[in-house]
Design a protein around this motif. Structure first.
Motif, PDB file in Angstrom:
ATOM      1  N   LEU A   1       0.823  -1.212   0.000  1.00 12.43           N
ATOM      2  CA  LEU A   1       0.000   0.000   0.000  1.00 12.43           C
ATOM      3  C   LEU A   1       0.856   1.260   0.000  1.00 12.43           C
ATOM      4  N   VAL A   2       1.817   1.284   0.922  1.00  9.82           N
ATOM      5  CA  VAL A   2       2.541   2.527   1.196  1.00  9.82           C
ATOM      6  C   VAL A   2       3.610   2.812   0.136  1.00  9.82           C
TER       7      VAL A   2
ATOM      8  N   CYS B   1       9.084   1.221  -7.479  1.00  8.80           N
ATOM      9  CA  CYS B   1       8.476   0.373  -6.441  1.00  8.80           C
ATOM     10  C   CYS B   1       9.408  -0.778  -6.080  1.00  8.80           C
ATOM     11  N   LEU B   2      10.005  -1.378  -7.111  1.00  7.37           N
ATOM     12  CA  LEU B   2      10.903  -2.513  -6.877  1.00  7.37           C
ATOM     13  C   LEU B   2      12.047  -2.095  -5.951  1.00  7.37           C
ATOM     14  N   VAL B   3      12.691  -0.976  -6.290  1.00  7.15           N
ATOM     15  CA  VAL B   3      13.870  -0.545  -5.539  1.00  7.15           C
ATOM     16  C   VAL B   3      13.486  -0.042  -4.146  1.00  7.15           C
ATOM     17  N   ILE B   4      12.472   0.828  -4.082  1.00  5.55           N
ATOM     18  CA  ILE B   4      12.107   1.398  -2.779  1.00  5.55           C
ATOM     19  C   ILE B   4      11.532   0.311  -1.876  1.00  5.55           C
ATOM     20  N   GLY B   5      10.709  -0.574  -2.440  1.00  8.02           N
ATOM     21  CA  GLY B   5      10.151  -1.674  -1.654  1.00  8.02           C
ATOM     22  C   GLY B   5      11.255  -2.558  -1.091  1.00  8.02           C
ATOM     23  N   ALA B   6      12.250  -2.852  -1.927  1.00  5.83           N
ATOM     24  CA  ALA B   6      13.357  -3.711  -1.493  1.00  5.83           C
ATOM     25  C   ALA B   6      14.116  -3.052  -0.344  1.00  5.83           C
ATOM     26  N   ILE B   7      14.479  -1.798  -0.520  1.00  8.23           N
ATOM     27  CA  ILE B   7      15.270  -1.110   0.514  1.00  8.23           C
ATOM     28  C   ILE B   7      14.449  -0.943   1.792  1.00  8.23           C
ATOM     29  N   PHE B   8      13.163  -0.584   1.618  1.00  9.78           N
ATOM     30  CA  PHE B   8      12.294  -0.417   2.790  1.00  9.78           C
ATOM     31  C   PHE B   8      12.226  -1.703   3.609  1.00  9.78           C
ATOM     32  N   MET B   9      12.074  -2.830   2.901  1.00 13.48           N
ATOM     33  CA  MET B   9      11.908  -4.090   3.631  1.00 13.48           C
ATOM     34  C   MET B   9      13.206  -4.510   4.317  1.00 13.48           C
TER      35      MET B   9
ATOM     36  N   VAL C   1       6.468  -4.550  12.332  1.00 11.27           N
ATOM     37  CA  VAL C   1       7.248  -3.349  11.984  1.00 11.27           C
ATOM     38  C   VAL C   1       6.615  -2.618  10.802  1.00 11.27           C
ATOM     39  N   THR C   2       6.249  -3.360   9.747  1.00 11.55           N
ATOM     40  CA  THR C   2       5.664  -2.681   8.579  1.00 11.55           C
ATOM     41  C   THR C   2       4.325  -2.047   8.943  1.00 11.55           C
ATOM     42  N   ALA C   3       3.566  -2.695   9.846  1.00 14.11           N
ATOM     43  CA  ALA C   3       2.281  -2.115  10.246  1.00 14.11           C
ATOM     44  C   ALA C   3       2.484  -0.854  11.075  1.00 14.11           C
ATOM     45  N   LEU C   4       3.560  -0.835  11.893  1.00 14.02           N
ATOM     46  CA  LEU C   4       3.835   0.356  12.700  1.00 14.02           C
ATOM     47  C   LEU C   4       4.061   1.571  11.802  1.00 14.02           C
ATOM     48  N   PHE C   5       4.695   1.341  10.643  1.00 11.77           N
ATOM     49  CA  PHE C   5       4.892   2.442   9.703  1.00 11.77           C
ATOM     50  C   PHE C   5       3.704   2.580   8.756  1.00 11.77           C
TER      51      PHE C   5
END
Lengths: 345, 260
Positions: free
Chosen positions: A275-276, A296-304, A325-329
């Motif tokens: 979602l985010v 999305c691929l790059v930001i999602g990867a780094i975020f995770m 953790v992902t839900a907290l953000f």
């Protein structure tokens, strides 16, 4: 007045790719150095060099083992998972024309976990189907249920979310029923831990499945990037622009089901990333999918990867489930999106 | 002949919505479709641009069945402007017009000079060249309709199909949108609600009633008090207006004691 760039802008593309790659490598290096046993970054880089290119740099055997066999596989899996879920979210948001669409909210993740639990505890399909296969069938079933509910409720794009909520509840209930009635205490504990998302058990063989799925899924989505743009004004508008709407929908929904199911089978359900991240990426590169999907691929990867690091250090001596953790953000970000979506048309 | 239908039928939920319509669009002219709500105008337009498949009969483009044409090829020939299509995606005017190039571009093709030229020319023709970067959601209804027409023009079509393009617009914008469509010189098929606007701007008119074509021809021949009474259920006087166009005056029943 801004004008479009004519022709492929290779300089800009290579520049952006280099920055993305550098950020990715830095995140991975951070991920392999942080943990119960903190390993300084220079040693982490040396260990990576040894493992990947056999450079023979001086690193202790324990540090080499921890980094390469345990933490690197975990970091790469986190990256693939984050990228895959973020792309799935972007695809679902475009196809369903709803800014709140993503695999978790639409019940695709719930369906995948029901499928995986069926294989794990009931033994459906046995070795031939496997956990990923079961998760894929569950994800497809969940998408079908949500699609039927949404169409039955009039097919408007806001109905999809309501249908997704109903679908999630249904599949979560099914999973809980199977686990509480048929699983042994030990199985139940394991399933519950896995359901909240957990990169702890990831080893290299998991990556031999997840990597090709994520890459093929990404390529399929990129091939359809222009078609996704054409969905901005709805399916009829896309079709009148020459898009084969039925085929594109089927291919891309199957791709999101496959991406989500593969990740759920390996690491459990992880919400809010899908979602985010697409919204953050849209903010950075705009709504065009030819740029949005790689972002999305790059930001999602780094975020995770970063979320996984946080899950290991937020509470000392304990590892939080990644889903927490992902839900907290994600939950506050969800609120911001809802607030912005209120904008008068 | 450009776009034509031959005994076309289409239904939904067990009801015939388009019931055996045969008509053809005069090349380079404006064909207006009028009829009460639910008479099948929108459905017929969707059959014409193959958003729905015909149940029986055939829609032809230059004599070829459109069902046999590749969808992209059809989209390079024929463009469709929906009624009130909007989006939540944060697009600018030029993002929307660029969508019109979709049928001209392969999956991984870069933006070309020809694409850019088509977009600029389309924005110029609808008078929005200065609004290039304005966000979609800040546009008025009339401006949005112009952007949609520009998007359709960027497809480089020879046939343009418009579903009630003047709906919900004030009279100034209704006139300016229809004037714009007239100046395009394309073969246009336009569904319209307002009989006077149809009379003013259309070269030919087809009248739909309960899924059938009950009359077609020039506005002067088609728009008669008898036909309007039969199809719309209202009484009218018809006068000769400016430039030989017919002007339709509605006769309103007045209850005793009530002001008209």
């Amino acid at each position: 007045m801004s004008h479009a760039v004519i022709g492929p802008n290779w300089a800009a593309r290579i520049g952006v790719a280099a920055i993305a790659l550098a950020a990715f490598i830095f995140a991975v290096a951070l991920a392999v150095s942080v943990g119960e046993m903190t390993i300084p970054l220079p040693i982490a880089f040396r260990a990576l060099g040894n493992g990947l290119f056999d450079l023979g740099l001086p690193v202790s055997a324990i540090q080499q083992g921890v980094i390469f066999d345990y933490r690197l596989s975990r970091a790469v899996m986190a990256a693939l998972c984050g990228g895959a879920l973020a792309i799935s979210g972007a695809i679902l948001q475009a196809l369903l024309r709803n800014p709140l669409a993503e695999p978790y909210i639409l019940g695709v993740s719930a369906g995948a976990s029901t499928g995986a639990v069926c294989v794990m505890i009931l033994g459906f399909g046995g070795a031939t189907l496997g956990l990923s296969g079961g998760a894929f069938l569950g994800a497809v079933a969940a998408l079908a249920v949500v699609a039927l509910l949404a169409t039955g409720a009039g097919g408007a794009s806001d109905r999809v979310i309501l249908a997704g909520v109903a679908g999630s509840q249904l599949f979560n209930a099914a999973t809980a029923t199977i686990v509480t009635t048929l699983a042994s205490a030990e199985q139940a504990r394991g399933v519950m831990f896995w359901l909240l998302g957990n990169f702890g058990g990831v080893r290299w063989p998991d990556l031999w499945v997840a990597t090709p799925v994520a890459l093929i899924g990404f390529v399929v989505c990129m091939i359809n990037a222009k078609a996704l743009d054409a969905f901005a004004f709805g399916a009829d508008a896309a079709q009148s622009l020459g898009v084969a709407v039925t085929r594109v929908r089927l291919v891309l929904l199957a791709t999101t089901a496959l991406l989500t199911a593969t990740m759920v089978a390996i690491v459990g359900t992880i919400g809010f990333v899908g979602l985010v991240i697409p919204h953050a990426a849209r903010f950075l590169v705009g709504p065009g999918h030819a740029r949005l999907l790689p972002a999305c691929l790059v930001i999602g990867a780094i975020f995770m990867i970063l979320a996984d690091i946080l899950s290991r250090i937020l509470v000392p001596q304990q590892i939080l489930p990644i889903g927490i953790v992902t839900a907290l953000f994600g939950a506050p970000a969800f609120a911001v999106i809802l607030y912005r979506a209120r904008r008068p048309a | 002949m450009t776009l034509a239908t031959h005994d076309v039928r289409w239904g939904a939920g067990g009801r015939m919505i388009v019931d055996g319509i045969t008509l053809s669009a005069p090349p380079g002219r404006i064909l207006g479709l009028i009829g009460p709500n639910g008479s099948g105008k929108s459905s017929l337009l969707r059959l014409l641009c193959r958003l729905r498949g015909v149940a029986s009969g055939v829609v032809t483009l230059d004599g070829r069945d459109i069902a046999a044409l590749p969808r992209r090829e059809l989209a390079r020939r024929l463009a469709f402007v929906e009624q009130q299509a909007t989006t939540d995606v944060q697009l600018t005017v030029c993002d929307v017009v660029r969508l019109g190039r979709t049928p001209h571009r392969a999956a991984f093709a870069s933006w070309t000079e020809a694409d850019e030229h088509a977009v600029e020319a389309a924005l110029e023709r609808v008078g929005l060249a200065e609004r290039h970067d304005q966000p979609w959601h800040t546009l008025s209804g009339g401006e949005r309709q112009r952007v949609h027409i520009a998007r359709a023009l960027a497809q480089d079509p020879r046939e343009l199909i418009l579903d009630e393009p003047t709906n919900h617009l004030d009279i100034q914008h209704q006139l300016s949108i229809l004037g714009l469509i007239r100046r395009l010189g394309l073969t246009c098929i336009v569904a319209l609600h307002d009989l006077n606007l149809a009379s003013l701007f259309c070269d030919r008119i087809g009248v739909l009633h309960a899924g059938r074509l009950v009359a077609s021809g020039s506005p002067e021949n088609v728009l008669t008090p008898e036909l309007i009474r039969q199809v719309f259920g209202v009484e009218v006087h018809i006068r000769d207006g400016v430039g030989g166009r017919r002007h339709i005056e509605y006769v309103v029943d007045v209850e005793p004691g009530e002001r008209p």
